[in-house]
Scaffold this motif. Structure first.
Motif, PDB file in Angstrom:
ATOM      1  N   ALA A  74      38.583  36.909  48.735  1.00 28.68           N
ATOM      2  CA  ALA A  74      38.013  35.899  47.852  1.00 28.68           C
ATOM      3  C   ALA A  74      36.787  35.228  48.460  1.00 28.68           C
ATOM      4  O   ALA A  74      36.582  35.242  49.674  1.00 28.68           O
ATOM      5  CB  ALA A  74      39.077  34.845  47.551  1.00 28.68           C
ATOM      6  N   SER A  75      35.975  34.614  47.593  1.00 29.03           N
ATOM      7  CA  SER A  75      34.885  33.747  48.029  1.00 29.03           C
ATOM      8  C   SER A  75      35.061  32.394  47.352  1.00 29.03           C
ATOM      9  O   SER A  75      35.743  32.275  46.328  1.00 29.03           O
ATOM     10  CB  SER A  75      33.515  34.349  47.680  1.00 29.03           C
ATOM     11  OG  SER A  75      33.368  34.508  46.278  1.00 29.03           O
ATOM     12  N   ALA A 127      36.630  32.849  43.711  1.00 28.83           N
ATOM     13  CA  ALA A 127      36.445  34.072  42.929  1.00 28.83           C
ATOM     14  C   ALA A 127      37.140  35.223  43.636  1.00 28.83           C
ATOM     15  O   ALA A 127      37.072  35.341  44.863  1.00 28.83           O
ATOM     16  CB  ALA A 127      34.960  34.380  42.753  1.00 28.83           C
ATOM     17  N   PHE A 128      37.806  36.082  42.861  1.00 27.38           N
ATOM     18  CA  PHE A 128      38.528  37.201  43.455  1.00 27.38           C
ATOM     19  C   PHE A 128      38.700  38.311  42.427  1.00 27.38           C
ATOM     20  O   PHE A 128      38.602  38.101  41.224  1.00 27.38           O
ATOM     21  CB  PHE A 128      39.890  36.745  43.982  1.00 27.38           C
ATOM     22  CG  PHE A 128      40.777  36.077  42.961  1.00 27.38           C
ATOM     23  CD1 PHE A 128      41.693  36.814  42.217  1.00 27.38           C
ATOM     24  CD2 PHE A 128      40.681  34.701  42.741  1.00 27.38           C
ATOM     25  CE1 PHE A 128      42.503  36.199  41.280  1.00 27.38           C
ATOM     26  CE2 PHE A 128      41.493  34.071  41.797  1.00 27.38           C
ATOM     27  CZ  PHE A 128      42.410  34.827  41.066  1.00 27.38           C
ATOM     28  N   VAL A 129      38.964  39.519  42.942  1.00 26.45           N
ATOM     29  CA  VAL A 129      39.346  40.659  42.108  1.00 26.45           C
ATOM     30  C   VAL A 129      40.858  40.777  42.148  1.00 26.45           C
ATOM     31  O   VAL A 129      41.461  40.679  43.223  1.00 26.45           O
ATOM     32  CB  VAL A 129      38.702  41.972  42.606  1.00 26.45           C
ATOM     33  CG1 VAL A 129      39.145  43.143  41.734  1.00 26.45           C
ATOM     34  CG2 VAL A 129      37.182  41.871  42.606  1.00 26.45           C
ATOM     35  N   ALA A 130      41.466  40.984  40.987  1.00 24.77           N
ATOM     36  CA  ALA A 130      42.923  41.119  40.922  1.00 24.77           C
ATOM     37  C   ALA A 130      43.310  42.384  40.175  1.00 24.77           C
ATOM     38  O   ALA A 130      42.672  42.750  39.184  1.00 24.77           O
ATOM     39  CB  ALA A 130      43.539  39.910  40.230  1.00 24.77           C
ATOM     40  N   ILE A 187      38.103  40.320  37.214  1.00 23.17           N
ATOM     41  CA  ILE A 187      37.454  39.327  38.076  1.00 23.17           C
ATOM     42  C   ILE A 187      37.878  37.963  37.561  1.00 23.17           C
ATOM     43  O   ILE A 187      37.750  37.681  36.360  1.00 23.17           O
ATOM     44  CB  ILE A 187      35.922  39.444  38.031  1.00 23.17           C
ATOM     45  CG1 ILE A 187      35.461  40.862  38.341  1.00 23.17           C
ATOM     46  CG2 ILE A 187      35.271  38.420  38.958  1.00 23.17           C
ATOM     47  CD1 ILE A 187      35.454  41.227  39.784  1.00 23.17           C
ATOM     48  N   PHE A 188      38.367  37.109  38.456  1.00 28.40           N
ATOM     49  CA  PHE A 188      38.858  35.796  38.058  1.00 28.40           C
ATOM     50  C   PHE A 188      38.304  34.716  38.985  1.00 28.40           C
ATOM     51  O   PHE A 188      37.927  34.992  40.125  1.00 28.40           O
ATOM     52  CB  PHE A 188      40.392  35.755  38.113  1.00 28.40           C
ATOM     53  CG  PHE A 188      41.068  36.656  37.138  1.00 28.40           C
ATOM     54  CD1 PHE A 188      41.457  36.194  35.887  1.00 28.40           C
ATOM     55  CD2 PHE A 188      41.311  37.983  37.465  1.00 28.40           C
ATOM     56  CE1 PHE A 188      42.079  37.037  34.981  1.00 28.40           C
ATOM     57  CE2 PHE A 188      41.937  38.840  36.563  1.00 28.40           C
ATOM     58  CZ  PHE A 188      42.317  38.359  35.314  1.00 28.40           C
ATOM     59  N   THR A 189      38.292  33.484  38.469  1.00 26.70           N
ATOM     60  CA  THR A 189      38.057  32.309  39.307  1.00 26.70           C
ATOM     61  C   THR A 189      39.202  31.334  39.090  1.00 26.70           C
ATOM     62  O   THR A 189      39.833  31.309  38.027  1.00 26.70           O
ATOM     63  CB  THR A 189      36.722  31.610  38.990  1.00 26.70           C
ATOM     64  OG1 THR A 189      36.724  31.163  37.614  1.00 26.70           O
ATOM     65  CG2 THR A 189      35.541  32.528  39.228  1.00 26.70           C
ATOM     66  N   GLY A 190      39.474  30.523  40.119  1.00 28.25           N
ATOM     67  CA  GLY A 190      40.528  29.528  40.010  1.00 28.25           C
ATOM     68  C   GLY A 190      40.351  28.434  41.033  1.00 28.25           C
ATOM     69  O   GLY A 190      39.706  28.635  42.068  1.00 28.25           O
ATOM     70  N   ASP A 191      40.922  27.267  40.745  1.00 31.41           N
ATOM     71  CA  ASP A 191      40.829  26.133  41.660  1.00 31.41           C
ATOM     72  C   ASP A 191      42.183  25.506  41.945  1.00 31.41           C
ATOM     73  O   ASP A 191      42.266  24.396  42.465  1.00 31.41           O
ATOM     74  CB  ASP A 191      39.873  25.075  41.108  1.00 31.41           C
ATOM     75  CG  ASP A 191      40.311  24.527  39.740  1.00 31.41           C
ATOM     76  OD1 ASP A 191      41.391  24.951  39.253  1.00 31.41           O
ATOM     77  OD2 ASP A 191      39.590  23.691  39.179  1.00 31.41           O
TER      78      ASP A 191
END
Length: 375
Positions: free
Chosen positions: A93-94, A102-105, A114-118
């Protein structure tokens, strides 16, 4: 364009790590997470934002799943996503300054996304249902939560794209100038640096923003191979390259000038992916001639060691180190993976002892504007 490779005196100064007879501790170290019963195993890649928060992937003892994306700052750990729901697995992730990761799942229903999460919710940037058929590598996220990523296309070929869950922009694909693409890195202006193979032959490092493409360096003149570009917020780009004179090293383009930062003709024998902050400092992992690997920061005419194999870290000797391009911030902090002689491993952060001075950005050479292709 001026390629500065000719001054051996200057190269020797740059390529010799800074040492001192005075035992001054240049860095303190913070343990972000380690194999302690809850964490079982870590991905080697760690990313850090300008607040010192580190994103990493780990296998952990979690209800319903063992693999997850986390963030941590040395005081608390936050879970971003895990395999207990609809995710099957993750890539590295970055993270941006707001703590958005941001990461690939891989999805349990099939395909990838491709997703983002907090930690409070997830946003899907892209998936393999329609336009794309595969994602690979570590996506790069900026402070506007735009994510740059590589994708294989359903109708053939591949491309570099940016997206935020609403808008999707093509930066480059293999339908025009290029035959292969890799390693996107995005800055806060939406400019993306990437490596590409060209239709007419050869390789290069390029930069684009959806309006046009600018050549950073290619194999027509001084280089024979490239890898791993990283772009900062003033548009400077650092990358690994093999110059035609022999050996290989780390280079930086700022404005119209390409400068050799470190090379195998000096005291280093091997390099991994470099990272670049907004003041122009470059962090990288390298092997010293005749000794083990370490992590170094090049500023001005010196390369300072941060940590190396054989050093002590939390009471045990370091036996291996991994540093990735997202692991360096504007405060000079380094996020890295380390394995220790006592059998533990973990994600750590190196913190400069001297308080970070205000960032003095380099002069920018590419802002958000329309450019014609320069390939």
């Amino acid at each position: 364009m001026n390629l500065d490779l000719n001054s051996q005196t200057r190269a020797n100064n740059i390529l010799h790590p800074l040492t001192s007879s005075r035992k001054i501790k240049a860095y303190t170290f913070t343990k972000i997470a380690e194999t302690n019963g809850f964490f079982i195993q870590f991905s080697y890649i760690a990313s850090i934002n300008n607040r010192g928060v580190v994103a990493f992937q780990a296998a952990a003892l979690l209800k319903g799943g063992r693999e997850a994306i986390f963030t941590g700052d040395g005081r608390a750990i936050l879970k971003i996503a895990d395999t207990g729901g609809f995710f099957k697995g993750f890539t590295s992730a970055s993270i941006n300054d707001a703590g958005v990761v941001a990461f690939v799942a891989s999805l349990k229903t099939g395909g990838k996304g491709i997703f983002t999460g907090d930690g409070r919710g997830l946003t899907q940037i892209a998936d393999t249902k329609d336009r794309f058929c595969w994602f690979s590598g570590t996506p790069s996220i900026n402070n506007g939560s735009f994510v740059a990523f590589w994708a294989a296309l359903e109708d053939g070929g591949e491309g570099i794209f940016t997206g935020n869950g609403r808008d999707l922009t093509k930066i480059a694909d293999t339908k025009d100038y290029f035959t292969a693409l890799a390693s996107p890195s995005i800055n806060d202006q939406g400019n993306v640096a990437f490596r590409a193979a060209r239709e007419q032959g050869g390789y290069g490092i390029f930069k684009g923003n959806g309006d046009g493409i600018l050549k950073i360096a290619d194999t027509k003149n001084s280089f024979s191979w490239f890898a791993h570009p990283c772009i900062n917020n003033v548009g400077s780009v650092t990358f690994l390259a093999y110059p035609t004179q022999g050996g290989y090293g780390i280079f930086k383009r700022n404005g119209g000038k390409i400068t050799n930062i470190a090379h195998t003709s000096g005291c280093f024998s091997q390099f991994a992916s470099p990272a670049l902050n907004d003041s122009g400092a470059i962090a990288f992992r390298a092997n010293l001639n005749g000794s083990d690997e370490g992590i170094f920061i090049a500023t001005g005419s010196t390369a300072k060691k941060v940590i190396a194999v054989g050093d002590y870290l939390f009471g045990s000797k370091v036996t291996s180190l991994v540093f990735s391009p997202g692991g360096f911030n504007n405060a000079g902090q380094i996020a890295f993976y380390a394995r220790l002689a006592n059998g533990t491993s973990g994600i750590f952060r190196a913190d400069p002892v001297v308080s970070a001075t205000p960032i003095t950005p380099e002069r920018p050479f590419f802002r958000r504007r329309s450019l014609t292709a320069n390939c």
